[in-house]
Design a protein around this motif. Structure first.
Motif, PDB file in Angstrom:
ATOM      1  N   ARG A  25       0.824  -1.211   0.000  1.00  0.00           N
ATOM      2  CA  ARG A  25       0.000   0.000   0.000  1.00  0.00           C
ATOM      3  C   ARG A  25       0.859   1.261   0.000  1.00  0.00           C
ATOM      4  N   PRO A  26       0.266   2.417  -0.356  1.00  0.00           N
ATOM      5  CA  PRO A  26       0.968   3.690  -0.133  1.00  0.00           C
ATOM      6  C   PRO A  26       1.136   3.924   1.368  1.00  0.00           C
ATOM      7  N   GLU A  27       2.108   4.732   1.699  1.00  0.00           N
ATOM      8  CA  GLU A  27       2.301   5.031   3.125  1.00  0.00           C
ATOM      9  C   GLU A  27       1.215   5.968   3.645  1.00  0.00           C
ATOM     10  N   LYS A  28       0.803   6.965   2.831  1.00  0.00           N
ATOM     11  CA  LYS A  28      -0.068   8.019   3.353  1.00  0.00           C
ATOM     12  C   LYS A  28      -0.797   8.697   2.210  1.00  0.00           C
ATOM     13  N   PHE A  29      -1.800   9.476   2.608  1.00  0.00           N
ATOM     14  CA  PHE A  29      -2.456  10.423   1.716  1.00  0.00           C
ATOM     15  C   PHE A  29      -2.004  11.830   2.088  1.00  0.00           C
ATOM     16  N   ILE A  30      -1.947  12.703   1.103  1.00  0.00           N
ATOM     17  CA  ILE A  30      -1.754  14.125   1.390  1.00  0.00           C
ATOM     18  C   ILE A  30      -2.706  14.921   0.506  1.00  0.00           C
ATOM     19  N   LEU A  31      -3.057  16.113   0.985  1.00  0.00           N
ATOM     20  CA  LEU A  31      -3.808  17.058   0.160  1.00  0.00           C
ATOM     21  C   LEU A  31      -2.819  17.882  -0.639  1.00  0.00           C
ATOM     22  N   THR A  32      -3.145  18.130  -1.884  1.00  0.00           N
ATOM     23  CA  THR A  32      -2.312  18.998  -2.691  1.00  0.00           C
ATOM     24  C   THR A  32      -3.195  20.001  -3.430  1.00  0.00           C
ATOM     25  N   PRO A  33      -2.982  21.300  -3.226  1.00  0.00           N
ATOM     26  CA  PRO A  33      -2.020  21.881  -2.293  1.00  0.00           C
ATOM     27  C   PRO A  33      -2.362  21.491  -0.854  1.00  0.00           C
ATOM     28  N   THR A  34      -1.433  21.744   0.055  1.00  0.00           N
ATOM     29  CA  THR A  34      -1.590  21.222   1.405  1.00  0.00           C
ATOM     30  C   THR A  34      -2.713  21.888   2.192  1.00  0.00           C
ATOM     31  N   LEU A  35      -3.119  23.094   1.810  1.00  0.00           N
ATOM     32  CA  LEU A  35      -4.205  23.823   2.493  1.00  0.00           C
ATOM     33  C   LEU A  35      -3.922  23.980   3.985  1.00  0.00           C
ATOM     34  N   ASP A  36      -2.632  24.190   4.309  1.00  0.00           N
ATOM     35  CA  ASP A  36      -2.296  24.370   5.715  1.00  0.00           C
ATOM     36  C   ASP A  36      -2.336  25.832   6.141  1.00  0.00           C
ATOM     37  N   ALA A  37      -2.467  26.752   5.176  1.00  0.00           N
ATOM     38  CA  ALA A  37      -2.665  28.159   5.532  1.00  0.00           C
ATOM     39  C   ALA A  37      -4.120  28.355   5.946  1.00  0.00           C
ATOM     40  N   LYS A  38      -4.399  29.504   6.533  1.00  0.00           N
ATOM     41  CA  LYS A  38      -5.772  29.787   6.934  1.00  0.00           C
ATOM     42  C   LYS A  38      -6.634  30.027   5.695  1.00  0.00           C
ATOM     43  N   LEU A  39      -7.828  29.464   5.731  1.00  0.00           N
ATOM     44  CA  LEU A  39      -8.714  29.457   4.579  1.00  0.00           C
ATOM     45  C   LEU A  39      -9.896  30.390   4.821  1.00  0.00           C
ATOM     46  N   ILE A  40     -10.383  30.969   3.745  1.00  0.00           N
ATOM     47  CA  ILE A  40     -11.502  31.905   3.840  1.00  0.00           C
ATOM     48  C   ILE A  40     -12.818  31.127   3.795  1.00  0.00           C
ATOM     49  N   SER A  41     -13.664  31.401   4.741  1.00  0.00           N
ATOM     50  CA  SER A  41     -14.966  30.740   4.782  1.00  0.00           C
ATOM     51  C   SER A  41     -15.765  31.055   3.524  1.00  0.00           C
ATOM     52  N   GLU A  42     -16.488  30.037   3.050  1.00  0.00           N
ATOM     53  CA  GLU A  42     -17.367  30.099   1.873  1.00  0.00           C
ATOM     54  C   GLU A  42     -16.605  30.201   0.553  1.00  0.00           C
ATOM     55  N   HIS A  43     -15.290  30.139   0.583  1.00  0.00           N
ATOM     56  CA  HIS A  43     -14.517  30.099  -0.658  1.00  0.00           C
ATOM     57  C   HIS A  43     -14.306  28.642  -1.058  1.00  0.00           C
ATOM     58  N   ALA A  44     -14.455  28.337  -2.348  1.00  0.00           N
ATOM     59  CA  ALA A  44     -14.248  26.981  -2.848  1.00  0.00           C
ATOM     60  C   ALA A  44     -12.774  26.810  -3.224  1.00  0.00           C
ATOM     61  N   TYR A  45     -12.095  25.896  -2.522  1.00  0.00           N
ATOM     62  CA  TYR A  45     -10.678  25.648  -2.766  1.00  0.00           C
ATOM     63  C   TYR A  45     -10.501  24.377  -3.603  1.00  0.00           C
ATOM     64  N   THR A  46      -9.736  24.495  -4.677  1.00  0.00           N
ATOM     65  CA  THR A  46      -9.427  23.347  -5.530  1.00  0.00           C
ATOM     66  C   THR A  46      -8.355  22.492  -4.850  1.00  0.00           C
ATOM     67  N   PHE A  47      -8.528  21.183  -4.922  1.00  0.00           N
ATOM     68  CA  PHE A  47      -7.567  20.289  -4.285  1.00  0.00           C
ATOM     69  C   PHE A  47      -7.560  18.945  -5.004  1.00  0.00           C
ATOM     70  N   GLN A  48      -6.505  18.175  -4.746  1.00  0.00           N
ATOM     71  CA  GLN A  48      -6.424  16.770  -5.110  1.00  0.00           C
ATOM     72  C   GLN A  48      -5.869  16.014  -3.913  1.00  0.00           C
ATOM     73  N   VAL A  49      -6.126  14.715  -3.898  1.00  0.00           N
ATOM     74  CA  VAL A  49      -5.528  13.859  -2.873  1.00  0.00           C
ATOM     75  C   VAL A  49      -4.521  12.948  -3.567  1.00  0.00           C
ATOM     76  N   GLU A  50      -3.354  12.875  -2.989  1.00  0.00           N
ATOM     77  CA  GLU A  50      -2.275  12.082  -3.572  1.00  0.00           C
ATOM     78  C   GLU A  50      -1.880  10.981  -2.590  1.00  0.00           C
ATOM     79  N   ALA A  51      -1.720   9.766  -3.109  1.00  0.00           N
ATOM     80  CA  ALA A  51      -1.193   8.655  -2.313  1.00  0.00           C
ATOM     81  C   ALA A  51       0.313   8.616  -2.518  1.00  0.00           C
ATOM     82  N   GLN A  52       1.066   8.647  -1.420  1.00  0.00           N
ATOM     83  CA  GLN A  52       2.518   8.748  -1.536  1.00  0.00           C
ATOM     84  C   GLN A  52       3.199   7.550  -0.908  1.00  0.00           C
ATOM     85  N   SER A  53       4.378   7.242  -1.460  1.00  0.00           N
ATOM     86  CA  SER A  53       5.158   6.092  -1.006  1.00  0.00           C
ATOM     87  C   SER A  53       5.966   6.442   0.238  1.00  0.00           C
ATOM     88  N   TYR A  54       6.712   5.481   0.702  1.00  0.00           N
ATOM     89  CA  TYR A  54       7.372   5.558   2.006  1.00  0.00           C
ATOM     90  C   TYR A  54       8.384   6.702   2.073  1.00  0.00           C
TER      91      TYR A  54
END
Length: 620
Positions: free
Chosen positions: A170-199
């Motif tokens: 299996r992959p080691e983990k999932f991550i969001l890309t972009p990471t969306l770790d900055a503060k986000l504005i309420s009611e704004h639609a943010y584009t993202f993908q989920v990536e499965a990453q190896s060890y």
């Protein structure tokens, strides 16, 4: 082999070599391929004396039934190869391992083989315990179900066997890309993908082709405890499921219609379900938990009907340096609302701050009124204001503001008309933590205010009556005609709208100095508040003989006008209003003022005036 045991006449005449025994029927094509390509004898595991297996290396050489647990793409894999005799079920040591291959299946039942890759090549003998520990190897792709194929030489013959256990990579983990770790504005639609990453890498894991149901989300209080229902909001994900192709989902978008810390969990527990019998769930699942912090987009600022009014909500205000006489700006309350990008109310922006998500604010205020008046307690700016937010809304209440314009006691000035639109209150706010969250608003005022230059003019009295009514006039200045007002003298009009002015004190003295002896023969009584610009009172005599007295008026200083001196109630008639009172008995004649003349402090130089007997006041 080569004969029919039921008949002695049916036997194969000749030698048979390169024998192969299969556990299934072969097709003619398969038989022909074997005839054309193979010359060495290969015995399958089903009939050979040697049986081979692959297990986790930490299982030990004697743990034949140990399993192969879930592995992670690109993480070193360590296996132990075991050999034993099929008949005696004991370890055998005269086996040489020649190849290890990884068989990849696309289904959990390991029936759909789609790839075979070599893990190890060589010729290594097992030890005396029938064990062989090859060097660790890695595999960079995800496999839903895998087996290890072992090839070995035993007694000069090739033996093949598959591991008894199946396993998953299996992959080691999932991550969001972009990471969306900055503060986000309420009611704004943010584009993202989920990536499965190896060890231990940012490398995407190929062959991870999987569909997941909607990720879960949960709200947290600011200090990290779970939501007890007090926090509100709807998390949206579009599309609402995740479909991976070679370890990556298509683009989607996420949004949240409130503020707060939202924990997003993406969890796959089915990819490695083939290992559910030997691998704990925590080691099988592919998981990411990420806190997303949503903040308001802006503040809306609402004003609660600010209004401009005259003094005591009347029709006018006297010009005054003393703001005890002033117009007013009222209803200066301001409502702040935390809003999202689309204007939704952020109900989680609330206090107490230890649980909810309101912060202190920097508030900048500016009050502007035409012609720069004098003001008392205008709204002031404040840094780090701690407001009580309830469901995203807080009130800021400012005190009513008094204002007026400078007055020169020597020089009268024209009326000043100020419309509510000539004044405005501006507010700017910003969150001291999330400084991009800001708001500003400006409000005009309804209503208006009119400022007059006023003065008081007392009436001189000469009388023979023991009690006579008298008055002082309240006049206002204008070089242009004041419609509806009675003109008393050039540029001065009786203020018909004045029903508020009063005389603070009316005291009879023997001379023009307030420090002179008090006249005991006369007093002012029944002093009333102004009525249409006229302050009435009665002057009472208690003496039989004729005499003269000077009445000194203590008045609000905004009604004082003189070309010479500022107002001083404790001085003489050059610094505050006075009028002359003459009582004339029937036997005595005192010359001087003409009764009814409105002179105030400017007295006649001689007192040759006519009077009417019987104490009748003479008016002009």
């Amino acid at each position: 082999m080569g004969g029919d045991q039921t008949s002695n006449n049916l036997s194969y005449k000749g030698a048979i070599d390169e024998v192969k025994v299969f556990d299934r029927a072969l097709t003619p094509t398969q038989i022909l391929d074997l005839f054309n390509t193979e010359s060495s004898l290969v015995r399958t595991i089903t009939c050979a004396q040697a049986i081979l297996n692959a297990v986790n290396q930490n299982g030990g050489c004697f743990n034949w039934d140990n399993n192969i647990t879930t592995k992670i793409a690109d993480k070193p894999i360590n296996l132990t190869i075991l050999s034993r005799d099929k008949e005696t079920n004991t370890s055998i040591s005269d086996v040489n391992i020649t190849k290890l291959e990884l068989l990849s299946f696309s289904d959990a039942a390991c029936t759909s083989l789609y790839n075979t890759s070599t893990l190890w090549d060589g010729n290594e003998a097992v030890d005396t315990n029938g064990c062989f520990n090859p060097a660790s190897f890695t595999h960079n792709k995800a496999i839903k179900c895998a087996k290890v194929k072992i090839t070995a030489l035993y007694e000069g013959e090739t033996v093949e066997s598959n591991s008894s256990d199946t396993f998953s990579i299996r992959p080691e983990k999932f991550i969001l890309t972009p990471t969306l770790d900055a503060k986000l504005i309420s009611e704004h639609a943010y584009t993202f993908q989920v990536e499965a990453q190896s060890y231990q890498s940012t490398t995407r894991t190929p062959d991870f082709n999987q569909s997941l149901t909607t990720p879960t989300s949960s709200l947290l209080f600011r200090e990290g405890s779970p939501n007890d229902g007090s926090l509100e909001g709807v998390f949206s994900l579009n599309p609402n499921n995740l479909s991976f192709t070679d370890g990556l989902t298509p683009e989607g978008n996420i949004s949240f219609n409130n503020v707060g810390i939202l924990t997003l969990e993406i969890n796959d527990t089915t990819w490695a379900e083939v290992d559910s019998d030997d691998t704990p769930l925590a080691e099988r699942r592919i998981y990411v938990e990420q806190n997303l912090t949503f903040i308001p987009d802006h503040f809306d600022i609402g004003f609660i009907s600010p209004i401009m009014i005259n003094h005591l909500d009347g029709d006018f205000t006297y010009l005054s340096n003393d703001l005890n006489m002033s117009a007013w700006l009222k209803n200066l309350s301001v409502t702040l609302s935390a809003k999202g990008e689309k204007g939704g109310l952020m109900t989680n922006y609330a206090t107490p701050q230890s649980l909810f998500y309101a912060n202190d604010l920097n508030i900048t205020t500016s009050l502007h009124i035409l012609n720069n008046p004098i003001m008392i307690i205008p709204p002031t700016s404040e840094n780090g204001a701690h407001l009580s937010f309830i469901a995203g809304v807080a009130d800021v209440n400012y005190s009513d503001v008094r204002f007026n314009y400078p007055r020169d006691y020597k020089v009268p000035s024209e009326p000043i008309m100020i419309d509510g639109g000539d004044a405005n209150l501006s507010i700017q706010v910003s969150d001291i933590v999330d400084t991009t969250v800001r708001g500003e608003g400006t409000s005009l005022f309804s209503g208006d205010a009119t400022f007059y230059y006023g003065k008081i003019v007392p009436e001189d009295i000469k009388t023979g009556e023991d009690s006579v009514p008298s008055k002082s006039l309240i006049e206002i200045y204008s070089t242009t005609n004041l419609s509806g007002f009675k003109k008393e003298t050039s540029r001065w009009y009786i203020n018909k709208d004045d029903n508020i002015s009063t005389i603070l004190g009316l005291l009879a003295k023997e001379s023009r100095s307030i420090s002179s002896a008090t006249s005991t023969y006369t007093s002012a009584q029944n002093i009333l508040t102004a009525d249409k610009g006229v302050i009435p009172y009665d002057l009472v005599n208690t003496h039989d003989n004729s005499y003269k007295a000077f009445y000194h008026l203590d008045i609000p200083n905004w009604l004082w006008h003189s070309q010479y001196s500022d107002y001083n109630a404790s001085s003489n008639c050059s610094e505050h209003p006075c009028f002359e009172y003459i009582y004339e008995s029937e036997n005595t004649n005192i010359t001087g003022i003409q009764s009814g003349v409105f002179k105030g402090s400017a007295f006649a130089s001689d007192f040759n005036t006519s009077t009417k007997r019987k104490a009748i006041k003479l008016l002009r």
